[in-house]
Design an enzyme around this catalytic site. Sequence first.
Site, mmCIF file in Angstrom:
data_model
loop_
_atom_site.group_PDB
_atom_site.id
_atom_site.type_symbol
_atom_site.label_atom_id
_atom_site.label_comp_id
_atom_site.label_asym_id
_atom_site.label_seq_id
_atom_site.Cartn_x
_atom_site.Cartn_y
_atom_site.Cartn_z
ATOM 1 N N GLU A 13 9.711 1.082 10.774
ATOM 2 C CA GLU A 13 10.753 2.095 10.541
ATOM 3 C C GLU A 13 10.075 3.445 10.661
ATOM 4 O O GLU A 13 9.247 3.805 9.814
ATOM 5 C CB GLU A 13 11.377 1.925 9.150
ATOM 6 C CG GLU A 13 12.214 0.672 8.999
ATOM 7 C CD GLU A 13 13.500 0.688 9.797
ATOM 8 O OE1 GLU A 13 13.814 1.708 10.453
ATOM 9 O OE2 GLU A 13 14.198 -0.344 9.784
ATOM 10 N N CYS A 16 13.925 10.651 6.565
ATOM 11 C CA CYS A 16 13.913 10.226 7.975
ATOM 12 C C CYS A 16 15.296 10.370 8.571
ATOM 13 O O CYS A 16 15.432 10.691 9.748
ATOM 14 C CB CYS A 16 13.411 8.784 8.080
ATOM 15 S SG CYS A 16 14.344 7.625 7.082
ATOM 16 N N GLU A 52 10.605 16.578 15.029
ATOM 17 C CA GLU A 52 11.096 16.190 13.701
ATOM 18 C C GLU A 52 10.468 17.140 12.683
ATOM 19 O O GLU A 52 9.269 17.059 12.410
ATOM 20 C CB GLU A 52 10.664 14.746 13.401
ATOM 21 C CG GLU A 52 11.105 14.289 12.029
ATOM 22 C CD GLU A 52 10.502 12.950 11.589
ATOM 23 O OE1 GLU A 52 9.334 12.687 11.883
ATOM 24 O OE2 GLU A 52 11.226 12.200 10.916
ATOM 25 N N LYS A 96 0.850 -1.195 0.000
ATOM 26 C CA LYS A 96 0.000 0.000 0.000
ATOM 27 C C LYS A 96 0.881 1.239 0.000
ATOM 28 O O LYS A 96 1.477 1.600 1.017
ATOM 29 C CB LYS A 96 -0.890 0.019 1.257
ATOM 30 C CG LYS A 96 -1.967 1.082 1.168
ATOM 31 C CD LYS A 96 -2.529 1.470 2.512
ATOM 32 C CE LYS A 96 -1.757 2.540 3.201
ATOM 33 N NZ LYS A 96 -1.658 3.822 2.491
HETATM 34 P P1 NAD Z 1 2.424 8.352 7.940
HETATM 35 O O1 NAD Z 1 2.676 7.575 9.170
HETATM 36 O O2 NAD Z 1 1.416 9.425 7.959
HETATM 37 O O3 NAD Z 1 2.007 7.390 6.735
HETATM 38 C C1 NAD Z 1 2.791 6.287 6.347
HETATM 39 C C2 NAD Z 1 1.909 5.261 5.661
HETATM 40 O O4 NAD Z 1 0.975 4.729 6.615
HETATM 41 C C3 NAD Z 1 1.065 5.819 4.515
HETATM 42 O O5 NAD Z 1 0.996 4.850 3.493
HETATM 43 C C4 NAD Z 1 -0.292 6.009 5.175
HETATM 44 O O6 NAD Z 1 -1.361 5.985 4.264
HETATM 45 C C5 NAD Z 1 -0.340 4.819 6.112
HETATM 46 N N1 NAD Z 1 -1.240 4.957 7.256
HETATM 47 C C6 NAD Z 1 -1.734 6.088 7.815
HETATM 48 N N2 NAD Z 1 -2.498 5.788 8.883
HETATM 49 C C7 NAD Z 1 -2.487 4.430 9.015
HETATM 50 C C8 NAD Z 1 -3.057 3.518 9.947
HETATM 51 N N3 NAD Z 1 -3.812 3.929 10.968
HETATM 52 N N4 NAD Z 1 -2.809 2.201 9.777
HETATM 53 C C9 NAD Z 1 -2.026 1.762 8.777
HETATM 54 N N5 NAD Z 1 -1.453 2.584 7.861
HETATM 55 C C10 NAD Z 1 -1.675 3.905 7.979
HETATM 56 O O7 NAD Z 1 3.858 8.899 7.502
HETATM 57 P P2 NAD Z 1 4.186 9.887 6.293
HETATM 58 O O8 NAD Z 1 3.733 11.257 6.686
HETATM 59 O O9 NAD Z 1 3.706 9.263 5.031
HETATM 60 O O10 NAD Z 1 5.787 9.820 6.280
HETATM 61 C C11 NAD Z 1 6.604 10.654 7.034
HETATM 62 C C12 NAD Z 1 7.127 9.938 8.265
HETATM 63 O O11 NAD Z 1 7.754 8.712 7.895
HETATM 64 C C13 NAD Z 1 8.201 10.726 9.000
HETATM 65 O O12 NAD Z 1 7.976 10.667 10.374
HETATM 66 C C14 NAD Z 1 9.486 9.999 8.651
HETATM 67 O O13 NAD Z 1 10.531 10.164 9.579
HETATM 68 C C15 NAD Z 1 9.021 8.599 8.558
HETATM 69 N N6 NAD Z 1 9.931 7.811 7.746
HETATM 70 C C16 NAD Z 1 10.710 6.864 8.371
HETATM 71 C C17 NAD Z 1 11.636 6.138 7.632
HETATM 72 C C18 NAD Z 1 12.517 5.104 8.275
HETATM 73 O O14 NAD Z 1 13.057 4.273 7.556
HETATM 74 N N7 NAD Z 1 12.692 5.106 9.577
HETATM 75 C C19 NAD Z 1 11.754 6.367 6.266
HETATM 76 C C20 NAD Z 1 10.955 7.337 5.670
HETATM 77 C C21 NAD Z 1 10.043 8.044 6.424
#
Ligand code: NAD
Length: 492
Positions: free
Chosen positions: A260, A294, A391, A187
Amino acid sequence: MKLNGAIRHRRGEGIVARFFDDFSMTIDGKAAASPTTLDVLNPATEEVVASVPDCTREQLDASVAAARKAFPGWRDTPISERRRALVKFAEVIAAHADDFARLFTLEQGRPLAGARMEIDFGAYWAAEMAKMEIPVTVTEDSQTRYSETHHTPLGVVAGIVPWNFPFNLALWKIAPALLTGNTLVLKPSPFTPLTMLKLAELMREHLPAGVFNVVSGGDRLGPWLTAHPDVDKISFTGSTATGKKVMEAASAGLKRVTLELGGNDAAIVLPDVNVDEIADQLFFAAFGNSGQICIATKRMYIHEDVYDRVAEALAMRARHAVVGNGLDQGSNFGPIQNRPQFERVKDLIADAKKNGLNFIAGGDLVEGKGYFIPISIVDNPPESSRVVQEEAFGPVLPLLKFKDVDEVIARVNASEYGLAGSVWTKDIELAKQIARRIETGTVWINHTMYIMPWTPFAGRKQSGLGVENGVEGLLEFTAPQTITVARQPQPA
Ligand code: NAD
């Protein structure tokens, strides 16, 4: 909206395939449309790039069922063929790299050169992961017993990815899941689904039906997937807040999870550095992908002896940086990827201004279309300020002065996050000592953001749970199975 109307013939067979429109999900090896669609916006113009299916509950169930049906066959497929499937991913990506890069810029915003790097790295990742070995360990070889521990696939994996690296981070899930013999329902983020929908479409003819499913949809879809009783493992990349919800949903069926999550990475710049030599690297460590990484440097601790020189070198680069539409030649940095994130970054800047913090670059917002934020640098704010503690996930960097190493390590570790960080000095032994005292899963010395398929990547504290990449990451898609053979007593 008409984009560039790219219409091409696939493999010379006269099949017309559109790369920039006509997006469908891939469920059980077939195209799937939905009764309703979601618009994907270009963050540089706020115009609609394309519409994608909004997956229904029934379609999600069908994709998990297809992955379940395909699992035994894929598990029993010789690993040599599974390796070939990953190589095919690499070939398909490489064959369409220009189109993928353009599509990436249109939906994600990053300038074309950076988009192309992500696409090329995606192909490289699949090809390199194809070479990885799943270890088998002999745990006993005695007169009475012979034991081997194998690592067997878990079943149906749900992969959930964010919008900042929508291509690479998806491949971090696709490659190990399929190599180890699992099937996958992926997804992408609703903000950036296009490249993955297209990749799945192009791979349909190369994989058994049901092995690789890609679904697109809004806020309901992630919770449906994580709570689905027939999913065995969730591999999630995203924010810490969502990661906690994923873990909660997974607990009902005791699903395996790899999380992650967010980070607030610190760079520590010691007084012996050659400022001119490292300034470019420090700058891109913080502002690459407009800070939406990230593992970007989100707090920069600079020794007081070199603080002014480092600050000026970074501010000078910020003043010359061109922030603009990623399709325009000359743009170094693109927009923030989506409106909610744009509002969060603007709020952080407003808070800094309200509290009288000093910006030595940027900080002024521009009116107009697109989610643009200038490269912004805050001069030595209090440690407790939001711009240090949170962040940012945008182009806003606090520079912080320090005097001694013990003090800076304590400040760096006083964070709920523990993703990565960097140390900059000519004294490598000192840097290694500092690295061992930093509470993060990765520390780079005199460089940053180096992640390879063979390098385990893991967040500590609230930056994550489990490991991606490396053998350790591969094994997260498996369960150990020990097979023990009783040996007949040998005749005397
Ligand atoms: P997010 O948590 O809002 O969304 C991530 C994914 O989860 C999306 O596909 C979203 O549709 C889905 N999602 C949202 N709510 C959900 C739920 N309740 N259950 C299951 N899935 C759900 O994150 P974002 O805004 O897309 O990304 C930014 C964040 O990701 C930042 O905090 C960044 O640090 C982190 N990030 C971490 C890494 C890593 O490897 N540690 C890498 C990239 C980004």
